[in-house]
Scaffold this motif. Structure first.
Motif, short mmCIF file in Angstrom:
data_model
loop_
_atom_site.label_atom_id
_atom_site.label_comp_id
_atom_site.label_asym_id
_atom_site.label_seq_id
_atom_site.Cartn_x
_atom_site.Cartn_y
_atom_site.Cartn_z
N LEU A 160 100.10 21.96 114.46
CA LEU A 160 100.39 23.36 114.15
C LEU A 160 99.15 24.20 114.39
O LEU A 160 99.16 25.13 115.18
N LEU A 161 98.08 23.86 113.69
CA LEU A 161 96.82 24.60 113.83
C LEU A 161 95.76 23.70 114.42
O LEU A 161 95.49 22.62 113.89
N ALA A 162 95.15 24.19 115.51
CA ALA A 162 94.00 23.49 116.09
C ALA A 162 92.77 24.35 115.81
O ALA A 162 92.77 25.55 116.07
N ALA A 163 91.72 23.73 115.26
CA ALA A 163 90.43 24.41 115.18
C ALA A 163 89.73 24.19 116.52
O ALA A 163 89.79 23.08 117.07
N ASP A 185 92.51 28.32 115.62
CA ASP A 185 91.56 29.04 114.77
C ASP A 185 90.15 28.68 115.22
O ASP A 185 89.92 27.58 115.73
N GLU A 186 89.21 29.60 114.98
CA GLU A 186 87.89 29.43 115.59
C GLU A 186 86.99 28.46 114.85
O GLU A 186 86.14 27.83 115.46
N LYS A 187 87.14 28.35 113.52
CA LYS A 187 86.08 27.61 112.83
C LYS A 187 86.57 26.77 111.66
O LYS A 187 87.73 26.88 111.23
N LEU A 188 85.63 25.98 111.15
CA LEU A 188 85.84 25.15 109.97
C LEU A 188 84.86 25.60 108.89
O LEU A 188 83.78 26.10 109.23
N ASN A 189 85.22 25.38 107.62
CA ASN A 189 84.23 25.67 106.58
C ASN A 189 83.38 24.42 106.33
O ASN A 189 83.53 23.40 107.00
N GLU A 190 82.48 24.50 105.33
CA GLU A 190 81.53 23.39 105.10
C GLU A 190 82.24 22.12 104.63
O GLU A 190 81.69 21.03 104.70
N ILE A 194 90.05 24.18 108.08
CA ILE A 194 90.21 25.20 109.11
C ILE A 194 90.27 26.58 108.44
O ILE A 194 90.98 26.77 107.45
N VAL A 195 89.49 27.54 109.01
CA VAL A 195 89.44 28.90 108.49
C VAL A 195 89.87 29.88 109.60
O VAL A 195 89.34 29.79 110.72
#
Ligand SMILES: O=P(O)(O)OC[C@H]1O[C@H](OP(=O)(O)OP(=O)(O)O)[C@H](O)[C@@H]1O
Ligand SMILES: O=c1cc[nH]c(=O)[nH]1
Ligand SMILES: [Mg+2]
Length: 209
Positions: A160-163, A185-190, A194-195
């Motif tokens: 569904l969502l690819a970072a 989505d562009e990024k991951l958090n720490e 996925i954010v």
């Protein structure tokens, strides 16, 4: 990104928006995942080989098309891949299913395998791996390593969502495996989430948190 298809259909995008919404209930979340999986299934199977057979209609005998070759295999990565597999099976009811249990270690974000059960002849079939979230890519890469180790050569990955970092990692590790996603989505958090993402797909599908 080369080898990555984002399926931008308005119905998929509308449903993804509902998935992202933190107020969406568990039952609606699960239904939406299943519906989007059906729509993604339509796209990922677009190039399946076909053959011509003869069929008798009430009026005449005619040439007609059917899908060629062995039934394909859907591989949900447990747990969260299960609702995606249900939607794929709605469109491909004769597909075989291989279950692969992986969880992310919360500290290292490495994928830990705990279950694998596949059809004996999986190596001879087209295999579609399904998991809602491609975050760091560790789970998807481990899944495809595992399947290639079982002899599979014809693989596709649906999420569904690819970072972006996860999609890049999966393409680098397995450039022969094309990816279909509903959104990137562009990024991951720490913590490797996925954010903006949609949160923890397993927890939201099964109501475990
Ligand atoms: O790309 P990655 O960084 O590996 O992250 C993605 C994985 O994380 C989630 O599973 P999780 O480990 O939370 O297990 P669950 O499905 O049992 O909840 C998700 O369903 C993927 O399998
Ligand atoms: O954002 C994320 C990352 C991994 N797994 C999830 O369920 N969600
Ligand atoms: Mg998982």
């Amino acid at each position: 990104m080369d080898g990555v298809t984002i399926v931008g259909h308005p119905m998929i995008q509308h449903k993804v928006t509902l998935l992202r919404d933190k107020h969406t209930s568990v039952s609606l979340f699960r239904s939406l995942v299943r519906e989007i999986a059906m729509l993604l299934c339509y796209e990922v199977t677009r190039e399946l080989p076909t053959t011509t057979i003869q069929v008798e209609t009430p009026l005449a005998v005619t040439d007609a098309i059917e899908i060629a070759g062995k039934k394909l295999v859907i591989v949900p990565i447990l747990r969260a891949g299960l609702a995606l597999a249900d939607g794929m099976l709605d469109l491909l009811p004769s597909a075989r299913v291989a279950h692969l249990g992986l969880y992310r270690d919360h500290e290292t974000l490495e994928a830990i395998e705990y279950y694998f059960k596949a059809p004996e002849d999986i190596a001879e079939r087209l295999v579609i791996v399904v998991d809602p979230m491609l975050a760091t890519g560790h789970s998807a890469i481990a899944a495809i390593d595992r399947l290639k180790g079982a002899g599979v050569t014809n693989l596709r990955f649906v999420c569904l969502l690819a970072a972006r970092p996860g999609a890049e990692a999966l393409r680098a590790a397995h450039p022969d495996v094309p990816i279909w996603a509903a959104a990137m989505d562009e990024k991951l958090n720490e913590k490797g989430y996925i954010v903006p993402g949609l949160g923890d797909a397993g927890d939201r599908t099964f109501g475990t948190r």
